[in-house]
Design a protein around this motif. Structure first.
Motif, short mmCIF file in Angstrom:
data_model
loop_
_atom_site.label_atom_id
_atom_site.label_comp_id
_atom_site.label_asym_id
_atom_site.label_seq_id
_atom_site.Cartn_x
_atom_site.Cartn_y
_atom_site.Cartn_z
N VAL A 92 -20.48 -12.88 -8.82
CA VAL A 92 -19.34 -11.78 -8.68
C VAL A 92 -18.32 -11.81 -8.89
CG1 VAL A 92 -19.38 -9.98 -6.78
CG2 VAL A 92 -21.66 -11.01 -7.25
N LEU A 93 -17.49 -12.62 -8.66
CA LEU A 93 -16.66 -13.23 -8.34
C LEU A 93 -15.62 -13.25 -9.07
CD1 LEU A 93 -13.62 -14.24 -7.79
CD2 LEU A 93 -14.15 -16.27 -7.20
N ARG A 94 -16.36 -13.92 -10.57
CA ARG A 94 -16.25 -14.19 -11.89
C ARG A 94 -16.10 -12.87 -12.65
NH1 ARG A 94 -18.53 -20.47 -12.01
NH2 ARG A 94 -16.90 -21.16 -11.49
N LEU A 122 -16.34 -9.44 -11.58
CA LEU A 122 -15.18 -8.62 -10.49
C LEU A 122 -13.56 -9.41 -11.56
CD1 LEU A 122 -16.55 -7.20 -7.74
CD2 LEU A 122 -16.78 -6.32 -10.08
N MET A 123 -13.21 -10.23 -11.50
CA MET A 123 -11.88 -10.69 -11.07
C MET A 123 -11.55 -10.57 -12.53
SD MET A 123 -12.08 -14.53 -10.67
CE MET A 123 -10.45 -15.35 -11.77
N ALA A 124 -12.82 -10.52 -14.37
CA ALA A 124 -12.09 -9.53 -14.75
C ALA A 124 -12.00 -8.08 -15.22
CB ALA A 124 -13.39 -10.10 -15.73
N ILE A 125 -12.64 -7.65 -14.22
CA ILE A 125 -12.99 -6.22 -14.33
C ILE A 125 -11.55 -6.05 -13.54
CG2 ILE A 125 -13.66 -4.14 -13.28
CD1 ILE A 125 -15.13 -5.76 -15.89
N ALA A 126 -11.32 -6.40 -12.92
CA ALA A 126 -9.64 -5.86 -12.04
C ALA A 126 -8.84 -6.45 -12.30
CB ALA A 126 -9.41 -7.30 -10.53
N ALA A 127 -8.92 -6.97 -13.81
CA ALA A 127 -7.95 -6.81 -14.99
C ALA A 127 -7.46 -5.04 -15.29
CB ALA A 127 -8.18 -7.65 -16.45
N LEU A 128 -8.01 -4.53 -15.29
CA LEU A 128 -7.99 -2.76 -14.91
C LEU A 128 -7.04 -2.38 -14.14
CD1 LEU A 128 -11.55 -2.05 -16.00
CD2 LEU A 128 -9.34 -2.39 -17.65
N ASP A 152 -10.96 -21.44 -16.41
CA ASP A 152 -11.28 -21.59 -17.28
C ASP A 152 -11.35 -20.05 -17.73
OD1 ASP A 152 -11.56 -24.55 -17.97
OD2 ASP A 152 -13.39 -24.11 -17.58
N LEU A 153 -11.53 -19.09 -16.56
CA LEU A 153 -11.24 -18.10 -16.82
C LEU A 153 -9.91 -17.28 -16.24
CD1 LEU A 153 -12.74 -14.68 -16.94
CD2 LEU A 153 -13.15 -15.37 -14.00
N ILE A 154 -9.16 -17.96 -16.05
CA ILE A 154 -7.59 -17.85 -15.51
C ILE A 154 -6.82 -18.25 -17.06
CG2 ILE A 154 -5.49 -18.39 -14.07
CD1 ILE A 154 -7.74 -18.62 -11.77
N TYR A 211 -18.00 -17.28 -17.29
CA TYR A 211 -16.27 -16.41 -17.38
C TYR A 211 -16.75 -15.93 -18.63
CZ TYR A 211 -15.05 -20.93 -14.76
OH TYR A 211 -15.75 -21.99 -13.10
N LEU A 212 -17.42 -16.86 -19.51
CA LEU A 212 -17.98 -15.86 -20.80
C LEU A 212 -18.45 -14.49 -20.61
CD1 LEU A 212 -17.91 -15.60 -24.19
CD2 LEU A 212 -20.36 -16.78 -23.75
#
Length: 429
Positions: free
Chosen positions: A93-95, A97-103, A124-126, A167-168
């Motif tokens: 969930v963290l990973r 939403l880290m991407a979605i939080a970029a919005l 790697d995701l960062i 991450y992908l």
């Protein structure tokens, strides 16, 4: 709370598999990313899926739920501007939403489990989010993590797949919403390719178009896409059911589990084949698995990469098999809620199992006569370890006490209720 598992020679009965945690979290997310109203039938309830419910609500989705379904009105590509998100101990969930939080302009993910998720790295995701023009503030790759986004840009993106496929998946959820087309290249190896297949399946059901190479290492993602509001039905969960099936395999049993699709894309479906290879009498037809265990198992060799979340349960079954079993290509088990190789094997040894570890392997010298038990063991706050250790307790010569067993709720809150219903002697203390 701790649980005491008393040796139980016979398990008998029928249960319905709990709903898949992996599919539920993904359906919740794509429903939130759609504009309009989606319905998810038979969603899972676990700490992970509940964390996703809580966070998408914080980001602006509305949720209405009854016993059989959840109805979600999404926020589309415009999540609410909020300052803080708490994913609990849910790494996926963290990973995602880290991407979605970029919005969002600026969101901080807080650290409420410093001894578990708080220890897990997300470098790697960062690094990949940085390629989208997103600024990330972090503690050497760990929580708390602040995402400063708002205007992420697509393009050519690389992401390492050698620690986690999550991450992908996170990038695959985000990039269709960006103004630009994106190309994603996976570097090094890609762990848990089967789970990426689940992400792609859910994205396709949500109306998202992604071109993936056959080896899942390259992706072309058109930008300016919209998630479509849809109806989804969550299938039964193989990772959780793996523990119940392994428990049935090591005992004298007549156990039936419903709602496990024969054609599922869940990699952990392999538990059925592995138990067959171990010569456990079972059938799998019409989405029903029927085990008639006799307690006699043969050793097995198995590549665990495609079935990560079932490996610990299969190892527990192998503890009682005749011969030496080997589970290889499982290094990513080290990067979960705990080190699921070193930590788990240390506890198995306490119970009397004969096990060895390598960096990416678990070797089990089976003891068909059983193990001693009679010990208190530490499950390291890890739901998969708790379930796997309970299997060993069923065939030990004396009861095993598992500390902090309530953490099983992360993925399978009803686990002990279900095995008790099949006759397992379990007591909460």
């Amino acid at each position: 709370m701790d649980v005491i598992v008393t040796p139980t020679p016979v398990l008998k009965g029928e249960i319905g598999a709990l709903s898949s945690k992996n599919y539920t979290t993904r359906y919740l997310l794509v429903a939130a990313l759609a504009e309009g109203t989606s319905t998810i039938h038979f969603p899972a309830h676990s700490e992970d899926s509940d964390a996703m419910r809580r966070c998408i609500r914080d980001l602006g989705a509305t949720l209405e739920e009854d016993e059989e379904k959840i109805v979600i009105t999404g926020f589309g590509s415009r999540p609410k501007d909020i300052k803080e998100l708490n994913v609990g101990n849910a790494g996926a969930v963290l990973r995602f939403l880290m991407a979605i939080a970029a919005l969002c302009p600026e969101v901080t993910f807080v650290n409420t489990y410093p001894d578990s998720l708080g220890k897990r790295p997300h470098d790697d995701l960062i690094e990949s989010l940085g390629q989208l023009g997103v600024e990330v503030e972090h503690q050497q790759g760990r929580l708390p993590i602040t995402i400063r986004g708002g205007q992420p840009k697509g393009g050519k993106i690389t992401v390492s797949g050698s620690v986690s496929s999550q991450y992908l998946s996170a990038l695959l959820f985000l990039t269709p919403l960006l103004a630009e087309d994106s190309e994603i290249t996976v570097l090094h190896d890609l762990k848990s390719k089967v789970v990426v297949g689940q992400t792609l399946e859910v994205l396709s059901q949500a109306g998202i178009v992604i071109e993936a190479s056959e080896d899942l290492m390259h992706y072309r993602v058109p930008g300016r896409q919209q998630y479509k509001a849809q109806e989804y039905t969550v299938q039964g969960d193989y990772p959780g059911s793996a523990a119940v099936l392994a428990a049935a395999a090591v005992t004298q049993s007549d156990v039936t589990i419903h709602r496990l699709p024969v054609e599922s894309k869940q990699g952990e479906k392999a538990v059925v084949d592995v138990l067959k290879m171990m010569q456990v009498p079972l059938t799998h037809e019409n989405d029903i698995v029927h085990v008639q265990g006799n307690g006699h198992l043969k050793a097995v060799e198995f590549d665990g990469d495609a079935a990560t979340d079932a490996v610990l349960a299969m190892v527990a079954a192998a503890v009682f098999a005749e011969g030496t079993s080997r589970f290889y290509n499982v290094e990513n088990l080290r990067y979960k809620e705990c080190d699921r190789i070193t930590d788990y094997l240390n506890e198995l040894r306490k119970a009397g199992a004969h096990v060895e570890e390598k960096q990416a392997e678990i070797i089990v010298h089976g003891r068909p006569e059983g193990v001693e038990g009679g010990v208190t063991i530490d499950a390291h706050y890890d739901h998969r370890v708790i379930m796997a250790l309970s299997i060993v307790g069923l065939r030990a010569k004396a009861p095993i006490r598992i500390q902090d067993a309530h953490h099983v709720a992360k993925s399978y809150p009803q686990y002990f209720d279900h095995i008790q219903a099949l006759g397992a002697q379990v007591e909460w203390v």
